[in-house]
Structure formats: C-alpha cells, structure tokens
Design a protein around this motif. Structure first.
Motif, PDB file in Angstrom:
ATOM      1  N   VAL A   9      40.076  33.878  50.326  1.00  0.00           N
ATOM      2  CA  VAL A   9      39.855  33.338  48.989  1.00  0.00           C
ATOM      3  C   VAL A   9      38.922  34.274  48.231  1.00  0.00           C
ATOM      4  CG1 VAL A   9      38.914  31.392  47.665  1.00  0.00           C
ATOM      5  CG2 VAL A   9      40.188  30.973  49.789  1.00  0.00           C
ATOM      6  N   GLY A  10      39.212  34.481  46.951  1.00  0.00           N
ATOM      7  CA  GLY A  10      38.337  35.284  46.104  1.00  0.00           C
ATOM      8  C   GLY A  10      37.832  34.485  44.924  1.00  0.00           C
ATOM      9  N   THR A  11      36.716  34.936  44.365  1.00  0.00           N
ATOM     10  CA  THR A  11      36.228  34.371  43.107  1.00  0.00           C
ATOM     11  C   THR A  11      36.057  35.504  42.100  1.00  0.00           C
ATOM     12  OG1 THR A  11      33.865  34.609  43.654  1.00  0.00           O
ATOM     13  CG2 THR A  11      34.954  32.544  44.294  1.00  0.00           C
ATOM     14  N   GLU A  12      36.111  35.144  40.826  1.00  0.00           N
ATOM     15  CA  GLU A  12      35.893  36.134  39.768  1.00  0.00           C
ATOM     16  C   GLU A  12      35.622  35.418  38.455  1.00  0.00           C
ATOM     17  OE1 GLU A  12      35.030  39.040  37.563  1.00  0.00           O
ATOM     18  OE2 GLU A  12      35.453  39.487  39.681  1.00  0.00           O
ATOM     19  N   ILE A  13      34.519  35.790  37.807  1.00  0.00           N
ATOM     20  CA  ILE A  13      34.121  35.149  36.562  1.00  0.00           C
ATOM     21  C   ILE A  13      34.862  35.722  35.348  1.00  0.00           C
ATOM     22  CG2 ILE A  13      32.170  36.729  36.148  1.00  0.00           C
ATOM     23  CD1 ILE A  13      30.623  34.312  35.074  1.00  0.00           C
ATOM     24  N   ASN A  14      35.235  37.001  35.427  1.00  0.00           N
ATOM     25  CA  ASN A  14      35.866  37.688  34.298  1.00  0.00           C
ATOM     26  C   ASN A  14      37.350  37.304  34.198  1.00  0.00           C
ATOM     27  OD1 ASN A  14      37.625  40.310  33.584  1.00  0.00           O
ATOM     28  ND2 ASN A  14      35.787  40.285  32.316  1.00  0.00           N
ATOM     29  N   THR A  15      37.792  36.919  33.014  1.00  0.00           N
ATOM     30  CA  THR A  15      39.162  36.425  32.835  1.00  0.00           C
ATOM     31  C   THR A  15      40.208  37.477  33.162  1.00  0.00           C
ATOM     32  OG1 THR A  15      38.438  34.859  31.156  1.00  0.00           O
ATOM     33  CG2 THR A  15      40.780  35.406  31.195  1.00  0.00           C
ATOM     34  N   PHE A  16      40.026  38.698  32.644  1.00  0.00           N
ATOM     35  CA  PHE A  16      41.001  39.754  32.901  1.00  0.00           C
ATOM     36  C   PHE A  16      41.120  40.022  34.399  1.00  0.00           C
ATOM     37  CE2 PHE A  16      41.745  44.217  33.931  1.00  0.00           C
ATOM     38  CZ  PHE A  16      43.002  44.402  33.379  1.00  0.00           C
ATOM     39  N   ARG A  17      39.999  40.199  35.074  1.00  0.00           N
ATOM     40  CA  ARG A  17      40.025  40.528  36.495  1.00  0.00           C
ATOM     41  C   ARG A  17      40.515  39.355  37.339  1.00  0.00           C
ATOM     42  NH1 ARG A  17      34.915  44.543  37.893  1.00  0.00           N
ATOM     43  NH2 ARG A  17      35.679  46.285  36.618  1.00  0.00           N
ATOM     44  N   ASN A  18      40.187  38.147  36.922  1.00  0.00           N
ATOM     45  CA  ASN A  18      40.657  36.968  37.640  1.00  0.00           C
ATOM     46  C   ASN A  18      42.179  36.924  37.660  1.00  0.00           C
ATOM     47  OD1 ASN A  18      41.516  34.047  37.899  1.00  0.00           O
ATOM     48  ND2 ASN A  18      39.328  33.798  38.261  1.00  0.00           N
ATOM     49  N   GLU A  19      42.778  37.091  36.495  1.00  0.00           N
ATOM     50  CA  GLU A  19      44.243  37.045  36.403  1.00  0.00           C
ATOM     51  C   GLU A  19      44.880  38.267  37.052  1.00  0.00           C
ATOM     52  OE1 GLU A  19      45.996  34.432  35.388  1.00  0.00           O
ATOM     53  OE2 GLU A  19      44.038  33.461  35.240  1.00  0.00           O
ATOM     54  N   PHE A  20      44.293  39.442  36.850  1.00  0.00           N
ATOM     55  CA  PHE A  20      44.818  40.675  37.431  1.00  0.00           C
ATOM     56  C   PHE A  20      44.860  40.581  38.956  1.00  0.00           C
ATOM     57  CE2 PHE A  20      44.287  44.837  39.314  1.00  0.00           C
ATOM     58  CZ  PHE A  20      45.168  45.637  38.614  1.00  0.00           C
ATOM     59  N   SER A  21      43.813  40.016  39.543  1.00  0.00           N
ATOM     60  CA  SER A  21      43.679  39.989  41.002  1.00  0.00           C
ATOM     61  C   SER A  21      44.712  39.107  41.682  1.00  0.00           C
ATOM     62  CB  SER A  21      42.275  39.516  41.379  1.00  0.00           C
ATOM     63  OG  SER A  21      41.295  40.384  40.844  1.00  0.00           O
ATOM     64  N   LYS A  22      45.296  38.182  40.945  1.00  0.00           N
ATOM     65  CA  LYS A  22      46.259  37.259  41.548  1.00  0.00           C
ATOM     66  C   LYS A  22      47.533  37.955  42.010  1.00  0.00           C
ATOM     67  CE  LYS A  22      44.818  32.833  39.524  1.00  0.00           C
ATOM     68  NZ  LYS A  22      43.527  33.194  38.952  1.00  0.00           N
ATOM     69  N   GLN A  23      47.784  39.183  41.538  1.00  0.00           N
ATOM     70  CA  GLN A  23      48.964  39.912  42.037  1.00  0.00           C
ATOM     71  C   GLN A  23      48.748  40.392  43.472  1.00  0.00           C
ATOM     72  OE1 GLN A  23      49.633  43.948  40.202  1.00  0.00           O
ATOM     73  NE2 GLN A  23      47.786  43.380  39.051  1.00  0.00           N
ATOM     74  N   PHE A  24      47.491  40.439  43.922  1.00  0.00           N
ATOM     75  CA  PHE A  24      47.189  40.831  45.293  1.00  0.00           C
ATOM     76  C   PHE A  24      46.813  39.634  46.165  1.00  0.00           C
ATOM     77  CE2 PHE A  24      45.970  44.500  42.599  1.00  0.00           C
ATOM     78  CZ  PHE A  24      46.903  45.408  43.069  1.00  0.00           C
ATOM     79  N   ASN A  25      46.247  38.595  45.552  1.00  0.00           N
ATOM     80  CA  ASN A  25      45.855  37.400  46.294  1.00  0.00           C
ATOM     81  C   ASN A  25      45.951  36.205  45.354  1.00  0.00           C
ATOM     82  OD1 ASN A  25      44.764  35.466  47.995  1.00  0.00           O
ATOM     83  ND2 ASN A  25      42.655  36.201  47.792  1.00  0.00           N
ATOM     84  N   SER A  26      46.865  35.300  45.629  1.00  0.00           N
ATOM     85  CA  SER A  26      47.068  34.147  44.739  1.00  0.00           C
ATOM     86  C   SER A  26      45.878  33.188  44.757  1.00  0.00           C
ATOM     87  CB  SER A  26      48.346  33.395  45.125  1.00  0.00           C
ATOM     88  OG  SER A  26      48.279  32.946  46.466  1.00  0.00           O
TER      89      SER A  26
END
Length: 342
Positions: A190-207
């Motif tokens: 599981v990952g966390t991310e406060i930044n909107t761009f990075r949060n959405e971008f990261s979902k291509q590697f980990n949903s």
C-alpha cells in the motif's frame, strides 16, 4: 563550462565552473547526457540538507565516456555509463569493514554535496564508480538505476517476506520504486501520497495508493485482513510519526527520506512491548550492479521520468518540484546541453 550550482542561500545559479580533467590513471571522463532531479537536491534547495556553496548539484547521472586514464581497463571511449554517486575513501574503519555507505569522509565524496556533481557538461571520476549501460537500454531507464539501487538497499535490510503487509509513505520516485519491488514479494503493498498528480500517476504501478486521510485504521485493517503492516517505509523523510499506529507487532520501520530538521518522539514502552524496530538505511550500499541487472525486468519503468528539459531551462520545473502540494512532475531529468542532446 556551465553548471547548475548553489549559493550560500541555497539558491540555484547557472554559472561557469572549471572543466574537470583526467589527472589520475584510474579516472574516466564522462560527457553527461542527463541527470535526474532527486529529492536530495530539492531538500538542499529547501534548506533541509546542506551542500557546499559553489558545488554543481546533481548525482543521478548517465553519459558517454570521452577519455580514460592509462590504467582504466573496464571502459573505453564511446561506452555509455551510469555514475555511482555514493563514493567513499576506502581507507577509514567503516570502509575497511565494507560499510562504505558510512564512510567517515562521506560528505567530501558525495556528488553534488561535498564535491562537484553532474548538473553540467563533463564529470571526471574513478573507474570503480562507473557502470556500463547495456546495449538496448534507453537513457531514461539507465538514469533510474541509482534510485533503484537505493531502494534495493532498503528492501534487503527490510527482509520482506511473502506473507508481509507493506506500507510505503510517499509515492514519489523512490516511493514508487519501493512499491514496484515490494509488490513482487509481499502479500500486500500500500502507498500513500498527498499530491494529487503523483497520487493518480502512481496508480498505474500500484492500484492501492491512497491519500493519507483515506488510510484510516478501519481501512488498514481491511487491507491487511486485520493484521496491520509488518514493514513501513517512510519515503518522504517526515512521515514516521504516522507509522506506529499502523504497525503490527514485530514491525520494521524504515526511515529513508533525508530531512535534517525532522524529529519524532518515541514511546519506548510501545517499541519494547510491540517489538517494533526502527532502522536508518543510510545511502545506497553497493547495490548499483544488482540494480543494473534488475531494472530491465520492469516494463515501462522509464515512465517515472515524466519531464525532460535542457538544464539551462531548469527553473520552472525545479520550482514546481519544491511545491509539494502543487507539483505536476514525477521525475524530472535535466538534459546537458551537448550538441548531440539538443
């Protein structure tokens, strides 16, 4: 030659420095293709880490060999290489024990911190700190070898098992690489991310990437089948205070982000009765060769580099990286202004 350096106020300056020359028989001169902007660089600009004024920043570098010393045997002119920036004296007690990442003279040897880095046209360094880029590997993938080496150091120390639940706090480049590797090993990542761009971008590697406020205790127990997290990695540098409540008994907590002004208060009874370990992983430790071998197994890993710009046009992208909440980049790569790169 032009280089991107810092002044005494931690401000970037595009200025002239002397072109380095091969003066030792074991040295290699590299024409830099490009350098990834690391969180370390950004923390220097935020004043949360210290680099010597006037030093060229940058250390996640790739380039082409243009000259070699007479005793260099592993490289020839024209070879493409990655530079290992975690360099060491080889003489102090820690180096002689093989603990090179804890070198007593660490600050004098680290690219972009105590000596000139690679936000410039040329770099000269020892042959032993160079790694040949395989034919067919693009520059962008090669530029991620050093960050991946840092992550492999963490993963090996964490001793992650197939039944483990892993939480990565922060989904920047290092956070994403941690999640990509952990997903191959652990039961849950599981990952966390406060930044909107990075949060959405990261979902291509980990949903399973969440905003911090979404990761309630109820959600944690749902994701881990009621068992909390066995391994928690702070990939930002200021998030460990959010870790203990989510830690299972016997959990291993890892601090890997660099911020010199971040402190936490530890309730030692909690750590004692729950068997929680807190580990500082240090710098990348002799993982460049394994990372070079491993990185080609990740499909589309080069997508982590979302922006490539000429180094002299650094200002808008670097300023945006400093703005945590509004950042619109993952990894920025500054391309050196050699004729063939333009």
């Amino acid at each position: 030659m032009k280089a991107l350096t810092t002044d005494k106020n931690h401000k970037l300056v595009w200025t002239e420095i002397a072109e380095p020359q091969v003066v030792e028989r074991t040295q290699v001169k590299v024409k830099i293709y490009g350098t990834g902007v690391c969180g370390t660089d950004i923390n220097v600009l935020r004043g949360k880490m210290v680099a010597k004024a006037g030093m060229a920043l940058g250390h996640e570098a790739v380039g082409t060999v243009v000259e070699v010393g007479e005793n260099v045997t592993n490289y020839k002119v024209g070879d493409r290489v990655v530079i290992d920036p975690t360099q060491f004296c080889g003489k102090c007690d820690y180096c002689r024990q093989g603990l090179t990442c804890y070198c007593d003279h660490f600050d004098d040897y680290q690219l972009g911190i105590g000596c000139h880095g690679t936000y410039t046209k040329y770099y000269v360094g020892e042959e032993k700190f160079m790694y040949k880029i395989p034919d067919g590997m693009n520059w962008e993938t090669a530029a991620l070898v050093e960050p991946l080496a840092c992550v492999l150091n963490i993963i090996k120390q964490a001793n992650i098992q197939p039944e483990d639940n892993v939480l990565v706090l922060g989904s920047g480049t290092i956070g994403n690489l941690c999640q990509m590797v952990c997903k191959r090993i652990a039961k849950t990542t599981v990952g966390t991310e406060i930044n909107t761009f990075r949060n959405e971008f990261s979902k291509q590697f980990n949903s399973d990437v969440y905003y911090p406020n979404e990761l309630t205790m109820e959600k944690v127990l749902e994701l881990t089948n009621g068992k909390k997290f066995n391994v928690i990695i702070d990939a930002v540098g200021n998030q460990l205070h959010n870790a203990v409540d989510f830690a299972a008994k016997g959990a291993r907590l890892f601090a890997i982000g660099f911020m010199n002004d971040y402190e936490i208060t530890i309730n030692t009874l909690d750590y004692l009765t729950k068997g929680i370990s807190l580990v500082g992983t240090g710098e990348e430790h002799l993982q460049m060769a394994p990372a070079m071998d491993y990185i080609s197994s990740f499909k589309d890993i080069d997508k982590l580099i979302t922006t490539k710009i000429p180094i002299s046009e650094y200002e808008p992208a670097v300023n945006n990286l400093i703005d945590v909440e509004n950042c619109k980049h993952m990894k920025v790569m500054l391309i050196s202004e050699n004729d063939e790169n333009l």
